[in-house]
Design a protein around this motif. Structure first.
Motif, short mmCIF file in Angstrom:
data_model
loop_
_atom_site.label_atom_id
_atom_site.label_comp_id
_atom_site.label_asym_id
_atom_site.label_seq_id
_atom_site.Cartn_x
_atom_site.Cartn_y
_atom_site.Cartn_z
N ARG A 277 0.80 -1.22 0.00
CA ARG A 277 0.00 0.00 0.00
C ARG A 277 0.83 1.27 0.00
N LYS A 278 2.10 1.18 -0.44
CA LYS A 278 2.96 2.35 -0.58
C LYS A 278 3.47 2.43 -2.02
N LEU A 279 3.41 3.62 -2.59
CA LEU A 279 3.92 3.83 -3.94
C LEU A 279 5.44 3.85 -3.87
N VAL A 280 6.09 2.83 -4.44
CA VAL A 280 7.54 2.68 -4.28
C VAL A 280 8.32 2.99 -5.56
N VAL A 312 -6.88 9.13 -4.79
CA VAL A 312 -7.83 8.39 -5.63
C VAL A 312 -7.62 6.88 -5.55
N ILE A 313 -6.39 6.43 -5.74
CA ILE A 313 -6.13 4.99 -5.88
C ILE A 313 -6.13 4.28 -4.53
N TYR A 322 0.31 -4.09 -6.03
CA TYR A 322 -0.23 -4.11 -7.38
C TYR A 322 0.49 -3.03 -8.19
N THR A 323 0.15 -2.90 -9.46
CA THR A 323 0.63 -1.78 -10.27
C THR A 323 -0.57 -1.13 -10.92
N HIS A 363 10.73 3.11 1.30
CA HIS A 363 10.97 4.32 2.06
C HIS A 363 11.04 5.55 1.16
N GLU A 364 11.37 5.37 -0.10
CA GLU A 364 11.52 6.51 -1.00
C GLU A 364 11.10 6.12 -2.40
#
Length: 418
Positions: A277-280, A312-313, A322-323, A363-364
């Motif tokens: 659940r984090k955009l990596v 939104v996502i 997921y992507t 983390h980033e």
């Protein structure tokens, strides 16, 4: 990859919740007869025939369905100005009107008709402005664009949709292996195998080689995308040839027709990777090309994608990892294109799955684009028949080049003799 994660990425599952942020799309449930047709089997099999015998039959030849509307597929781009040097007989071209058109399969006994589906698809395309990109639950027939007149997945009628779907190994992958590739998939008890060793492009001249990464996403340079399960057509074709390609187990497949937008810029498409659940990570979607303006545009695009993900996502999509693919307009608006499962057949583009799964990456956010000419990933989407690509010993190109060399040597020897 778990089955629930894959099913969550079906376009008809996620689209209603994200309609405001995506491309206009119409979904149509597909009847079992049409699925049998796509699998290369008789659309309306004899109910009294032995099921096992049917399963072992060879696939039917590549046939277009009988068209009740009179709208034939893919008129030549220069229909009114034919190329005088063309080797193709003009009578073999499919027309686009109700005029008489040469149709060599008109009397074939196994040619199916789908009048209700044809009417529904033609009506949906008209609703979307007259042109649409087709895809199944996950995959678009991006590997079959060599069948079309303009080299894209743009369709204006049912006949064109049927032709691309039937010719696509990526669509065959949806039918054959998408669910079966999930680690927790269990084949329903009593399901009848009704197709064996079928690849949608098995017929001569319909052998695409299209590793999905190149070209466009749902809306790219050709106006349309590929698939949620990022089908590698080579793997899909090989997998389909090794076993059952479709099990009639009652699973509902849908056709999604997405509004066609010509002239969209492929450098504006990005694949975003979400882990726990984090955009990596974010990658340039078309990893096969260098776009000079893109490296300098990252600083503007990255915060817009991050905000889109957070607002939104993330609040609405149920998977942990997921992507998703997005398109960023020149005005800075972010449009959702598709969802893909984490791993599996989804292509990591400018990353590798090993990199994306490294501990500490969450983390980033890392944003990758092709930074210079010559740094592209080659051979990611070719969308031409295998015969045009196979350079191995004994291949068509190998034989052709050897004969060319022999002819050149013969002519040179003849000159020396003179």
């Amino acid at each position: 990859m778990l089955l629930e994660e894959l099913l969550r990425c079906q376009i008809h599952e996620w689209y209603p919740a994200f309609r405001r942020h995506s491309i206009p799309t119409v979904t149509i449930p597909l009847p079992a007869a049409f699925l049998r047709y796509l699998a290369g089997q008789a659309a309306y099999p004899d109910p009294d025939a032995d099921a096992d015998a049917d399963a072992d039959e060879e696939p039917l030849p590549f046939l277009l369905p009988a068209i009740t509307s009179g709208r034939q597929p893919f008129a030549p781009v220069h229909a009114h100005h034919p190329d005088p040097d063309s080797l193709l007989s003009s009578e073999l071209f499919f027309g686009s009107s109700t005029d008489d058109v040469y149709d060599p399969d008109a009397d074939h006994p196994h040619r199916p008709e789908f009048p209700e589906l044809e009417a529904a698809i033609d009506a949906a395309i008209a609703e979307l402005g007259g042109a649409a990109l087709p895809k199944l639950n996950w995959s678009a027939p991006k590997d079959a664009t060599f069948m079309s007149a303009d080299g894209t997945t743009r369709c204006t009628c049912f006949a064109e949709v049927a032709m691309l779907l039937r010719a696509s190994d990526c669509v065959a992958h949806d039918l054959a292996a998408a669910r079966q590739s999930c680690e927790d998939f269990v084949r329903p008890e009593g399901a009848r195998r009704n197709a064996r060793k079928v690849s949608a492009g098995a017929e001569e001249g319909a052998r695409p080689n299209a590793n999905e990464t190149g070209g466009s996403s749902d809306i790219g340079e050709d106006g349309g995308k590929t698939n949620a399960v990022d089908c590698d057509a080579e793997d899909a074709q090989e997998e389909a040839s090794n076993g059952d390609t479709w099990v009639d187990d009652g699973f509902q497949y849908h056709l999604a027709l997405r509004k066609w937008y010509p002239g969209l810029r492929p450098e504006s498409e990005f694949r975003c990777f979400v882990r726990e659940r984090k955009l990596v990570a974010v990658s340039q979607r078309d990893a096969s090309a260098y776009y000079p303006s893109l490296p300098g545009w990252i600083s503007e695009v990255q915060p817009k994608i991050e905000v889109f993900f957070e607002e939104v996502i993330e609040p609405q999509f149920g998977s942990n990892s997921y992507t998703f693919d997005v398109y960023v307009t020149t005005h800075g608006r972010v449009k959702l294109i598709d969802f893909n499962p984490w791993g599996g057949y989804t292509l990591p583009l400018l990353f590798t799955w090993e990199e994306l799964e490294e501990e500490g990456r969450d983390h980033e956010l890392e944003f990758r684009v092709v930074m210079q000419q010559g740094a592209v990933r080659p051979g990611l989407m070719t969308a031409v028949p295998y015969d045009m690509l196979d350079w191995g010993e004994g291949s068509g190109w190998d034989v052709f080049l050897k004969k060319a060399d022999e002819e050149l040597n013969r002519q040179m020897n003849s000159l020396d003799g003179d």
